[in-house]
Design a protein around this motif. Structure first.
Motif, PDB file in Angstrom:
ATOM      1  N   LYS A   1       0.853  -1.187   0.000  1.00 40.06           N
ATOM      2  CA  LYS A   1       0.000   0.000   0.000  1.00 40.06           C
ATOM      3  C   LYS A   1       0.889   1.237   0.000  1.00 40.06           C
ATOM      4  N   GLY A   2       0.537   2.222  -0.827  1.00 48.51           N
ATOM      5  CA  GLY A   2       1.307   3.459  -0.840  1.00 48.51           C
ATOM      6  C   GLY A   2       0.888   4.395  -1.951  1.00 48.51           C
ATOM      7  N   THR A   3       1.388   5.604  -1.861  1.00 53.01           N
ATOM      8  CA  THR A   3       1.092   6.635  -2.854  1.00 53.01           C
ATOM      9  C   THR A   3       1.677   6.232  -4.200  1.00 53.01           C
ATOM     10  N   VAL A   4       0.911   6.458  -5.238  1.00 55.48           N
ATOM     11  CA  VAL A   4       1.372   6.128  -6.584  1.00 55.48           C
ATOM     12  C   VAL A   4       2.351   7.201  -7.070  1.00 55.48           C
ATOM     13  N   ARG A   5       3.408   6.761  -7.711  1.00 55.06           N
ATOM     14  CA  ARG A   5       4.374   7.661  -8.359  1.00 55.06           C
ATOM     15  C   ARG A   5       4.731   7.015  -9.696  1.00 55.06           C
ATOM     16  N   VAL A   6       4.229   7.603 -10.767  1.00 55.77           N
ATOM     17  CA  VAL A   6       4.526   7.101 -12.101  1.00 55.77           C
ATOM     18  C   VAL A   6       5.394   8.150 -12.790  1.00 55.77           C
ATOM     19  N   ALA A   7       6.487   7.694 -13.374  1.00 53.71           N
ATOM     20  CA  ALA A   7       7.402   8.619 -14.049  1.00 53.71           C
ATOM     21  C   ALA A   7       7.746   8.077 -15.434  1.00 53.71           C
ATOM     22  N   THR A   8       8.141   8.972 -16.320  1.00 56.58           N
ATOM     23  CA  THR A   8       8.619   8.565 -17.641  1.00 56.58           C
ATOM     24  C   THR A   8      10.084   8.960 -17.767  1.00 56.58           C
ATOM     25  N   HIS A   9      10.788   8.230 -18.614  1.00 58.34           N
ATOM     26  CA  HIS A   9      12.220   8.459 -18.815  1.00 58.34           C
ATOM     27  C   HIS A   9      12.475   8.482 -20.316  1.00 58.34           C
ATOM     28  N   LEU A  10      13.057   9.571 -20.810  1.00 55.71           N
ATOM     29  CA  LEU A  10      13.246   9.775 -22.237  1.00 55.71           C
ATOM     30  C   LEU A  10      14.726   9.747 -22.587  1.00 55.71           C
ATOM     31  N   ASP A  11      15.090   8.842 -23.487  1.00 53.57           N
ATOM     32  CA  ASP A  11      16.429   8.845 -24.084  1.00 53.57           C
ATOM     33  C   ASP A  11      16.261   9.356 -25.512  1.00 53.57           C
ATOM     34  N   TRP A  12      17.033  10.371 -25.884  1.00 57.08           N
ATOM     35  CA  TRP A  12      16.895  10.970 -27.202  1.00 57.08           C
ATOM     36  C   TRP A  12      18.266  11.335 -27.728  1.00 57.08           C
ATOM     37  N   HIS A  13      18.335  11.640 -29.007  1.00 54.48           N
ATOM     38  CA  HIS A  13      19.564  12.159 -29.618  1.00 54.48           C
ATOM     39  C   HIS A  13      19.168  13.079 -30.768  1.00 54.48           C
ATOM     40  N   TRP A  14      20.124  13.872 -31.213  1.00 58.57           N
ATOM     41  CA  TRP A  14      19.873  14.807 -32.308  1.00 58.57           C
ATOM     42  C   TRP A  14      19.651  14.031 -33.599  1.00 58.57           C
ATOM     43  N   HIS A  15      18.666  14.450 -34.397  1.00 57.86           N
ATOM     44  CA  HIS A  15      18.386  13.803 -35.676  1.00 57.86           C
ATOM     45  C   HIS A  15      19.543  14.034 -36.661  1.00 57.86           C
ATOM     46  N   ASP A  16      20.069  15.240 -36.678  1.00 59.05           N
ATOM     47  CA  ASP A  16      21.203  15.578 -37.549  1.00 59.05           C
ATOM     48  C   ASP A  16      22.481  15.032 -36.906  1.00 59.05           C
ATOM     49  N   THR A  17      23.128  14.099 -37.557  1.00 62.71           N
ATOM     50  CA  THR A  17      24.316  13.457 -36.975  1.00 62.71           C
ATOM     51  C   THR A  17      25.462  14.436 -36.757  1.00 62.71           C
ATOM     52  N   LYS A  18      25.475  15.577 -37.460  1.00 63.48           N
ATOM     53  CA  LYS A  18      26.525  16.584 -37.228  1.00 63.48           C
ATOM     54  C   LYS A  18      26.433  17.173 -35.819  1.00 63.48           C
ATOM     55  N   LEU A  19      25.253  17.047 -35.192  1.00 62.91           N
ATOM     56  CA  LEU A  19      25.038  17.610 -33.852  1.00 62.91           C
ATOM     57  C   LEU A  19      25.292  16.601 -32.736  1.00 62.91           C
ATOM     58  N   THR A  20      25.716  15.386 -33.082  1.00 66.00           N
ATOM     59  CA  THR A  20      25.889  14.327 -32.085  1.00 66.00           C
ATOM     60  C   THR A  20      26.741  14.771 -30.907  1.00 66.00           C
ATOM     61  N   ASP A  21      27.852  15.452 -31.159  1.00 60.55           N
ATOM     62  CA  ASP A  21      28.746  15.865 -30.072  1.00 60.55           C
ATOM     63  C   ASP A  21      28.204  17.025 -29.248  1.00 60.55           C
ATOM     64  N   CYS A  22      27.104  17.615 -29.674  1.00 60.21           N
ATOM     65  CA  CYS A  22      26.490  18.686 -28.873  1.00 60.21           C
ATOM     66  C   CYS A  22      25.921  18.121 -27.571  1.00 60.21           C
ATOM     67  N   ASP A  23      25.457  16.861 -27.606  1.00 61.06           N
ATOM     68  CA  ASP A  23      24.773  16.265 -26.459  1.00 61.06           C
ATOM     69  C   ASP A  23      23.723  17.248 -25.939  1.00 61.06           C
ATOM     70  N   GLU A  24      23.765  17.568 -24.656  1.00 62.47           N
ATOM     71  CA  GLU A  24      22.804  18.505 -24.076  1.00 62.47           C
ATOM     72  C   GLU A  24      23.439  19.877 -23.834  1.00 62.47           C
ATOM     73  N   ASN A  25      24.641  20.099 -24.348  1.00 60.65           N
ATOM     74  CA  ASN A  25      25.315  21.382 -24.155  1.00 60.65           C
ATOM     75  C   ASN A  25      24.474  22.518 -24.766  1.00 60.65           C
ATOM     76  N   GLY A  26      24.305  23.576 -24.003  1.00 61.57           N
ATOM     77  CA  GLY A  26      23.552  24.733 -24.474  1.00 61.57           C
ATOM     78  C   GLY A  26      22.066  24.650 -24.194  1.00 61.57           C
ATOM     79  N   LEU A  27      21.584  23.531 -23.665  1.00 61.34           N
ATOM     80  CA  LEU A  27      20.163  23.382 -23.372  1.00 61.34           C
ATOM     81  C   LEU A  27      19.885  23.695 -21.902  1.00 61.34           C
ATOM     82  N   VAL A  28      18.668  24.104 -21.636  1.00 58.30           N
ATOM     83  CA  VAL A  28      18.237  24.425 -20.280  1.00 58.30           C
ATOM     84  C   VAL A  28      17.393  23.274 -19.761  1.00 58.30           C
ATOM     85  N   ALA A  29      17.710  22.799 -18.555  1.00 60.51           N
ATOM     86  CA  ALA A  29      16.947  21.705 -17.944  1.00 60.51           C
ATOM     87  C   ALA A  29      15.682  22.266 -17.302  1.00 60.51           C
TER      88      ALA A  29
END
Length: 193
Positions: free
Chosen positions: A163-191
């Protein structure tokens, strides 16, 4: 009594008028000084141009790739999943509590939001219940264009072991569609938390 001439009256009247004017000027100056002393020093006008407002667009992350080409990474918020509706069958106890030993059918719906300046590919999207992986069926487009959203649904059954409070979460793994941006990772993005 001797009669005074208009000239002598003017001579007597002129010093009296000048004395009254001098008293009025002194009273006015004293009033200004007293008010200034009570209100503190006079404000100083701005002598430099105003600063830019807080916030604004962050400077994009840039780097030179192995071929010497300058890569400008996209900016914006990190791609995220936004759950907008959830249904549980049977309904949760008190609206938020799972009961021990009960099997729940769970349906989540929402969007994968891409607020960046470039398209992304969804690598994997999975869910968890109370911090434990939940093998639900996830339906989502594999590509999310820049500055857009795509629908996502998560369906499955879950047996609550306590018995307990429900906590449902989602987890997203993604990458840039343009392969030239692969090394950008999440640099420059705001969380977005």
């Amino acid at each position: 009594m001797t009669e005074s001439s208009p000239r002598s009256r003017r001579r007597l009247l002129l010093p009296a008028v000048l004395a009254v004017l001098a008293l009025l000027a002194a009273a006015g100056a004293a009033t200004v000084l007293v008010r200034a002393a009570r209100s503190g020093p006079a404000p100083v006008g701005q002598t430099t141009p105003p600063l830019l407002p807080a916030g604004g667009q962050p400077a994009p992350y840039t780097f030179t790739d192995a071929t010497g080409r300058l890569i400008v990474c996209p900016t914006g918020s990190e791609p995220t999943v936004m759950i907008t509706a959830a249904t549980f069958d049977p309904p949760l106890s008190g609206g938020s509590v799972m009961l021990a030993g009960r099997r729940y059918r769970i349906h989540l719906s929402g969007t994968v939001d891409n607020e960046t300046g470039a398209a992304i590919d969804v690598g994997r999207l999975f869910a968890s219940v109370r911090g434990v992986f939940w093998p639900a069926h996830v339906t989502v487009a594999r590509n999310v264009p820049a500055q857009s959203s795509v629908r996502v649904t998560v369906d499955g059954s879950y047996t609550s072991h306590s018995k307990g409070t429900v906590r449902v979460a989602t987890h997203l793994d993604w990458h840039w569609h343009d392969t030239k941006l692969t090394d950008c990772d999440e640099n420059g993005l705001v969380a977005d938390d």
